[in-house]
Design a protein around this motif. Structure first.
Motif, PDB file in Angstrom:
ATOM      1  N   ASP A 131       0.838  -1.202   0.000  1.00  0.00           N
ATOM      2  CA  ASP A 131       0.000   0.000   0.000  1.00  0.00           C
ATOM      3  C   ASP A 131       0.872   1.250   0.000  1.00  0.00           C
ATOM      4  OD1 ASP A 131      -2.971   0.874   0.379  1.00  0.00           O
ATOM      5  OD2 ASP A 131      -1.800   2.188   1.686  1.00  0.00           O
ATOM      6  N   ILE A 132       0.515   2.192  -0.852  1.00  0.00           N
ATOM      7  CA  ILE A 132       1.301   3.413  -1.003  1.00  0.00           C
ATOM      8  C   ILE A 132       1.343   4.250   0.272  1.00  0.00           C
ATOM      9  CG2 ILE A 132      -0.625   4.744  -1.960  1.00  0.00           C
ATOM     10  CD1 ILE A 132       1.504   6.137  -3.768  1.00  0.00           C
ATOM     11  N   PHE A 133       0.317   4.160   1.110  1.00  0.00           N
ATOM     12  CA  PHE A 133       0.250   4.977   2.317  1.00  0.00           C
ATOM     13  C   PHE A 133       0.614   4.200   3.578  1.00  0.00           C
ATOM     14  CE2 PHE A 133      -2.875   7.097  -0.524  1.00  0.00           C
ATOM     15  CZ  PHE A 133      -2.157   8.276  -0.690  1.00  0.00           C
ATOM     16  N   GLY A 134       1.275   3.063   3.464  1.00  0.00           N
ATOM     17  CA  GLY A 134       1.531   2.189   4.593  1.00  0.00           C
ATOM     18  C   GLY A 134       2.692   2.537   5.494  1.00  0.00           C
ATOM     19  N   ARG A 135       3.249   3.705   5.397  1.00  0.00           N
ATOM     20  CA  ARG A 135       4.405   4.055   6.226  1.00  0.00           C
ATOM     21  C   ARG A 135       4.015   4.179   7.716  1.00  0.00           C
ATOM     22  NH1 ARG A 135       2.777   7.743   2.922  1.00  0.00           N
ATOM     23  NH2 ARG A 135       1.900   9.691   3.640  1.00  0.00           N
ATOM     24  N   PRO A 136       5.002   4.153   8.623  1.00  0.00           N
ATOM     25  CA  PRO A 136       4.697   4.266  10.048  1.00  0.00           C
ATOM     26  C   PRO A 136       3.926   5.549  10.375  1.00  0.00           C
ATOM     27  CG  PRO A 136       6.965   3.570   9.731  1.00  0.00           C
ATOM     28  CD  PRO A 136       6.429   3.951   8.373  1.00  0.00           C
ATOM     29  N   GLY A 137       3.043   5.454  11.349  1.00  0.00           N
ATOM     30  CA  GLY A 137       2.254   6.603  11.778  1.00  0.00           C
ATOM     31  C   GLY A 137       0.875   6.180  12.236  1.00  0.00           C
ATOM     32  N   LYS A 138       0.044   7.178  12.540  1.00  0.00           N
ATOM     33  CA  LYS A 138      -1.289   6.936  13.079  1.00  0.00           C
ATOM     34  C   LYS A 138      -2.290   6.445  12.043  1.00  0.00           C
ATOM     35  CE  LYS A 138      -1.176  10.367  16.757  1.00  0.00           C
ATOM     36  NZ  LYS A 138      -1.888  11.521  17.312  1.00  0.00           N
ATOM     37  N   ARG A 139      -1.968   6.584  10.754  1.00  0.00           N
ATOM     38  CA  ARG A 139      -2.928   6.236   9.698  1.00  0.00           C
ATOM     39  C   ARG A 139      -2.387   5.133   8.789  1.00  0.00           C
ATOM     40  NH1 ARG A 139      -6.876  10.048   8.492  1.00  0.00           N
ATOM     41  NH2 ARG A 139      -6.689   9.426   6.324  1.00  0.00           N
ATOM     42  N   GLN A 140      -1.708   4.155   9.359  1.00  0.00           N
ATOM     43  CA  GLN A 140      -1.102   3.082   8.567  1.00  0.00           C
ATOM     44  C   GLN A 140      -2.130   2.196   7.885  1.00  0.00           C
ATOM     45  OE1 GLN A 140       1.560   1.341  11.621  1.00  0.00           O
ATOM     46  NE2 GLN A 140       2.951   1.163   9.901  1.00  0.00           N
ATOM     47  N   VAL A 141      -3.209   1.904   8.597  1.00  0.00           N
ATOM     48  CA  VAL A 141      -4.230   0.994   8.102  1.00  0.00           C
ATOM     49  C   VAL A 141      -5.588   1.645   8.349  1.00  0.00           C
ATOM     50  CG1 VAL A 141      -5.261  -1.304   8.374  1.00  0.00           C
ATOM     51  CG2 VAL A 141      -2.789  -1.014   8.651  1.00  0.00           C
ATOM     52  N   THR A 142      -6.462   1.594   7.337  1.00  0.00           N
ATOM     53  CA  THR A 142      -7.819   2.118   7.506  1.00  0.00           C
ATOM     54  C   THR A 142      -8.805   0.963   7.471  1.00  0.00           C
ATOM     55  OG1 THR A 142      -7.924   2.582   5.139  1.00  0.00           O
ATOM     56  CG2 THR A 142      -7.306   4.407   6.584  1.00  0.00           C
ATOM     57  N   ILE A 143      -9.800   1.045   8.355  1.00  0.00           N
ATOM     58  CA  ILE A 143     -10.757  -0.048   8.508  1.00  0.00           C
ATOM     59  C   ILE A 143     -12.172   0.492   8.405  1.00  0.00           C
ATOM     60  CG2 ILE A 143     -11.606  -1.864  10.032  1.00  0.00           C
ATOM     61  CD1 ILE A 143      -8.851  -2.009  11.268  1.00  0.00           C
ATOM     62  N   LEU A 144     -12.992  -0.245   7.703  1.00  0.00           N
ATOM     63  CA  LEU A 144     -14.388   0.104   7.478  1.00  0.00           C
ATOM     64  C   LEU A 144     -15.274  -0.982   8.065  1.00  0.00           C
ATOM     65  CD1 LEU A 144     -16.248   2.122   5.919  1.00  0.00           C
ATOM     66  CD2 LEU A 144     -15.992   0.628   3.937  1.00  0.00           C
ATOM     67  N   GLU A 169      -3.801  -0.641  16.799  1.00  0.00           N
ATOM     68  CA  GLU A 169      -4.367   0.322  17.732  1.00  0.00           C
ATOM     69  C   GLU A 169      -5.239   1.291  16.944  1.00  0.00           C
ATOM     70  OE1 GLU A 169      -3.126   4.047  20.637  1.00  0.00           O
ATOM     71  OE2 GLU A 169      -1.586   3.038  19.467  1.00  0.00           O
ATOM     72  N   ILE A 170      -6.475   1.485  17.374  1.00  0.00           N
ATOM     73  CA  ILE A 170      -7.363   2.452  16.729  1.00  0.00           C
ATOM     74  C   ILE A 170      -6.918   3.843  17.163  1.00  0.00           C
ATOM     75  CG2 ILE A 170      -9.731   3.296  16.523  1.00  0.00           C
ATOM     76  CD1 ILE A 170     -10.640   0.377  17.066  1.00  0.00           C
ATOM     77  N   THR A 171      -6.566   4.688  16.188  1.00  0.00           N
ATOM     78  CA  THR A 171      -6.026   6.017  16.492  1.00  0.00           C
ATOM     79  C   THR A 171      -6.996   7.161  16.199  1.00  0.00           C
ATOM     80  OG1 THR A 171      -4.996   6.111  14.305  1.00  0.00           O
ATOM     81  CG2 THR A 171      -3.632   5.287  16.135  1.00  0.00           C
ATOM     82  N   GLY A 172      -8.051   6.902  15.436  1.00  0.00           N
ATOM     83  CA  GLY A 172      -8.993   7.981  15.146  1.00  0.00           C
ATOM     84  C   GLY A 172      -9.989   7.605  14.068  1.00  0.00           C
ATOM     85  N   GLU A 173     -10.759   8.603  13.697  1.00  0.00           N
ATOM     86  CA  GLU A 173     -11.780   8.448  12.661  1.00  0.00           C
ATOM     87  C   GLU A 173     -11.167   8.696  11.289  1.00  0.00           C
ATOM     88  OE1 GLU A 173     -16.207  10.287  11.630  1.00  0.00           O
ATOM     89  OE2 GLU A 173     -14.943  11.282  13.108  1.00  0.00           O
ATOM     90  N   THR A 174     -11.592   7.937  10.295  1.00  0.00           N
ATOM     91  CA  THR A 174     -11.203   8.211   8.914  1.00  0.00           C
ATOM     92  C   THR A 174     -12.243   9.170   8.351  1.00  0.00           C
ATOM     93  OG1 THR A 174     -10.410   5.935   8.701  1.00  0.00           O
ATOM     94  CG2 THR A 174     -10.595   7.201   6.682  1.00  0.00           C
TER      95      THR A 174
END
Length: 149
Positions: free
Chosen positions: A34-47, A96-101
């Protein structure tokens, strides 16, 4: 028991979502490839499947979940503000859930009214940080854990 129904990633900004049956998810790269998979609070998005269906029903549209451009689709959970800081276990993977998408205006390109439909009640999903790497597969059980220190 909640289940993992979908796994997807994109290799380019605004690129096509690629659905897969399994994926390696790591602290370094998030969902593999995934292009946006770098370390940080938004590594993975879940629906949440249930919240996605609510959004689609509100605009009277039957849209595939990848229209949302999230990495994972889970059946049996509905997310809200109280979930921030909780952990999700999917097989060996721990997130870890870090916030809302938050939905953005770009989602309107996919379907008129979708941004507004995703805005209430965390229908747009959650962002996560990888705590423990793991290989995940469609059909994996999902467990949500309250973390105490």
């Amino acid at each position: 028991m909640p289940k993992l129904l979908g796994i997807a990633y994109k290799t380019a900004r605004r690129g096509t979502m690629n659905e897969v049956f399994c994926a390696n998810v790591t602290q370094l790269k998030g969902v593999e490839n995934d292009i946006f998979g770098r370390p940080g609070k938004r590594q993975v998005t879940i629906l949440s499947q249930q919240q996605w269906l609510q959004a689609c029903q509100s605009i009277q549209a039957d849209l595939p979940w990848i229209t949302r451009r999230a990495n994972l689709l889970i059946d049996g959970l509905m997310f809200n503000r109280a979930d921030v800081g909780k952990h999700l276990l999917i097989g060996e993977l721990r997130l870890e859930i870090t916030g809302e998408t938050d939905p953005c205006q770009k989602i309107e390109i996919a379907h008129t009214g979708l941004e507004a439909a995703l805005s209430p009640d965390w229908r747009g999903g959650v962002t996560c940080r990888v705590i423990h790497n793991g290989m995940i597969h469609l059909g994996d059980d999902v467990e949500i854990l309250i973390v105490t220190i």
